[in-house]
Write an enzyme that holds these catalytic residues in place. Structure first.
Site, PDB file in Angstrom:
ATOM      1  N   ARG A 183     -21.662  -1.454   1.924  1.00  0.00           N
ATOM      2  CA  ARG A 183     -21.053  -2.762   2.165  1.00  0.00           C
ATOM      3  C   ARG A 183     -21.467  -3.319   3.526  1.00  0.00           C
ATOM      4  O   ARG A 183     -21.408  -2.628   4.525  1.00  0.00           O
ATOM      5  CB  ARG A 183     -19.541  -2.594   2.098  1.00  0.00           C
ATOM      6  CG  ARG A 183     -18.751  -3.822   2.231  1.00  0.00           C
ATOM      7  CD  ARG A 183     -17.413  -3.672   1.571  1.00  0.00           C
ATOM      8  NE  ARG A 183     -16.415  -3.033   2.421  1.00  0.00           N
ATOM      9  CZ  ARG A 183     -15.116  -3.058   2.142  1.00  0.00           C
ATOM     10  NH1 ARG A 183     -14.675  -3.649   1.049  1.00  0.00           N
ATOM     11  NH2 ARG A 183     -14.261  -2.468   2.935  1.00  0.00           N
TER      12      ARG A 183
ATOM     13  N   ARG B 242       0.821  -1.211   0.000  1.00  0.00           N
ATOM     14  CA  ARG B 242       0.000   0.000   0.000  1.00  0.00           C
ATOM     15  C   ARG B 242       0.855   1.261   0.000  1.00  0.00           C
ATOM     16  O   ARG B 242       0.309   2.354  -0.004  1.00  0.00           O
ATOM     17  CB  ARG B 242      -0.897  -0.002   1.231  1.00  0.00           C
ATOM     18  CG  ARG B 242      -2.307  -0.543   0.959  1.00  0.00           C
ATOM     19  CD  ARG B 242      -3.018  -0.573   2.282  1.00  0.00           C
ATOM     20  NE  ARG B 242      -4.434  -0.468   2.208  1.00  0.00           N
ATOM     21  CZ  ARG B 242      -5.266  -1.497   2.252  1.00  0.00           C
ATOM     22  NH1 ARG B 242      -4.804  -2.725   2.250  1.00  0.00           N
ATOM     23  NH2 ARG B 242      -6.570  -1.288   2.280  1.00  0.00           N
TER      24      ARG B 242
ATOM     25  N   ARG C 128     -18.287  -2.810   8.605  1.00  0.00           N
ATOM     26  CA  ARG C 128     -16.942  -2.615   9.135  1.00  0.00           C
ATOM     27  C   ARG C 128     -16.841  -1.233   9.760  1.00  0.00           C
ATOM     28  O   ARG C 128     -17.342  -0.268   9.193  1.00  0.00           O
ATOM     29  CB  ARG C 128     -15.913  -2.759   7.994  1.00  0.00           C
ATOM     30  CG  ARG C 128     -15.513  -4.188   7.752  1.00  0.00           C
ATOM     31  CD  ARG C 128     -14.633  -4.374   6.558  1.00  0.00           C
ATOM     32  NE  ARG C 128     -13.555  -3.407   6.416  1.00  0.00           N
ATOM     33  CZ  ARG C 128     -12.578  -3.530   5.530  1.00  0.00           C
ATOM     34  NH1 ARG C 128     -12.548  -4.578   4.724  1.00  0.00           N
ATOM     35  NH2 ARG C 128     -11.630  -2.623   5.424  1.00  0.00           N
TER      36      ARG C 128
ATOM     37  N   ARG D 181      -9.901   7.176   4.197  1.00  0.00           N
ATOM     38  CA  ARG D 181      -9.179   6.061   3.560  1.00  0.00           C
ATOM     39  C   ARG D 181      -8.867   6.375   2.099  1.00  0.00           C
ATOM     40  O   ARG D 181      -7.818   6.006   1.585  1.00  0.00           O
ATOM     41  CB  ARG D 181     -10.005   4.771   3.656  1.00  0.00           C
ATOM     42  CG  ARG D 181      -9.937   4.154   5.047  1.00  0.00           C
ATOM     43  CD  ARG D 181     -11.039   3.148   5.261  1.00  0.00           C
ATOM     44  NE  ARG D 181     -10.880   1.940   4.480  1.00  0.00           N
ATOM     45  CZ  ARG D 181     -11.882   1.125   4.185  1.00  0.00           C
ATOM     46  NH1 ARG D 181     -13.117   1.395   4.583  1.00  0.00           N
ATOM     47  NH2 ARG D 181     -11.665   0.034   3.487  1.00  0.00           N
TER      48      ARG D 181
END
Ligand code: AMP
Length: 211
Positions: free
Chosen positions: A125, A86, A157, A168
């Site tokens: 999600r 990442r 989440r 993010r």
């Protein structure tokens, strides 16, 4: 040769990597899953990791590498890295780690997705936690009905809330996008369109990985 699967959060890396694992008989290593397992173990390290992840930040490169080394050296199979590297520093570390272990990276494939699609996917999600601790993402392969039938619990989440998603994405642009140039320069970079059905994305991946 090993594979790196890249893409913004929510691009479908986890779903596609799991399918590739079955079809190509390789080992899928999701660093997000490895970290969540450490958190679930209740260890001191897990508590530190939880604070970082729940904030939407990245776990330090050193910590990531030491956790990953154990997992990678435990397999002879071809590996699909999902969620790693990442950062450019992680990409460099991965290169030397693979060399040290006599392995080689064949392809780094980006599942490309427009930002609006990323935001809409992440905010809708949902996950299902089964009584045995297994976690499945709700989607074509595991429906709400499957979850209910197995007495699962639906949850989101903690890093999928709108504020965390925005953070993010900022982290992704700043720290992860430069990895594209790194792999382009190494001559192993490829891209597939992630804004199509999971089946079509999978076909595109298989065709890129054949080359
Ligand atoms: P993921 O499941 O891939 O979306 O990862 C969830 C979270 O785990 C990320 O937002 C990071 O906090 C952490 N994480 C996963 N992979 C890495 C990595 N390679 N380096 C640093 N942090 C990571």
């Amino acid at each position: 040769m090993d594979i790196v699967l890249m893409g913004a959060p929510g691009a479908g890396k986890g779903t596609q990597a799991a399918k590739l694992e079955t079809t190509l008989h390789c080992k899928h290593i999701s660093t997000g899953d490895v970290l969540r397992a450490e958190i679930a173990s209740g260890s001191e390290l897990g508590r530190k990791i939880a604070a970082v992840i729940n904030n939407g930040d990245l776990v330090s490169d050193e910590m990531m590498l030491s956790i990953l080394k154990n997992v990678v050296s435990g397999t002879d199979k071809r590996i699909i890295f999902d969620g790693f590297p990442r950062t450019v520093a992680q990409a460099e570390m991965l290169d030397s780690m693979l060399k040290e272990l006599g392995r080689k990276l064949g392809k780094a494939v980006m599942i490309a997705l427009p930002e609006a699609a990323v935001i809409s996917r992440l905010s809708s999600r949902r996950q299902c936690r089964l009584p045995n601790g297994e976690v499945h993402q709700i989607g074509p392969d595991f429906s709400l009905q499957d979850c209910a039938a197995q007495n699962g619990e639906i949850f989101s989440r903690p890093d999928d809330t709108p504020e965390h998603v925005a953070h993010r994405l900022a982290v992704y642009h700043r720290q992860t996008e430069p990895v594209i140039k790194f792999y382009q320069a190494a001559g192993v970079y490829a891209e597939v369109n992630g804004d199509q059905t999971p089946e079509r994305v999978f076909e595109s991946l298989l065709s890129v990985l054949k080359d």
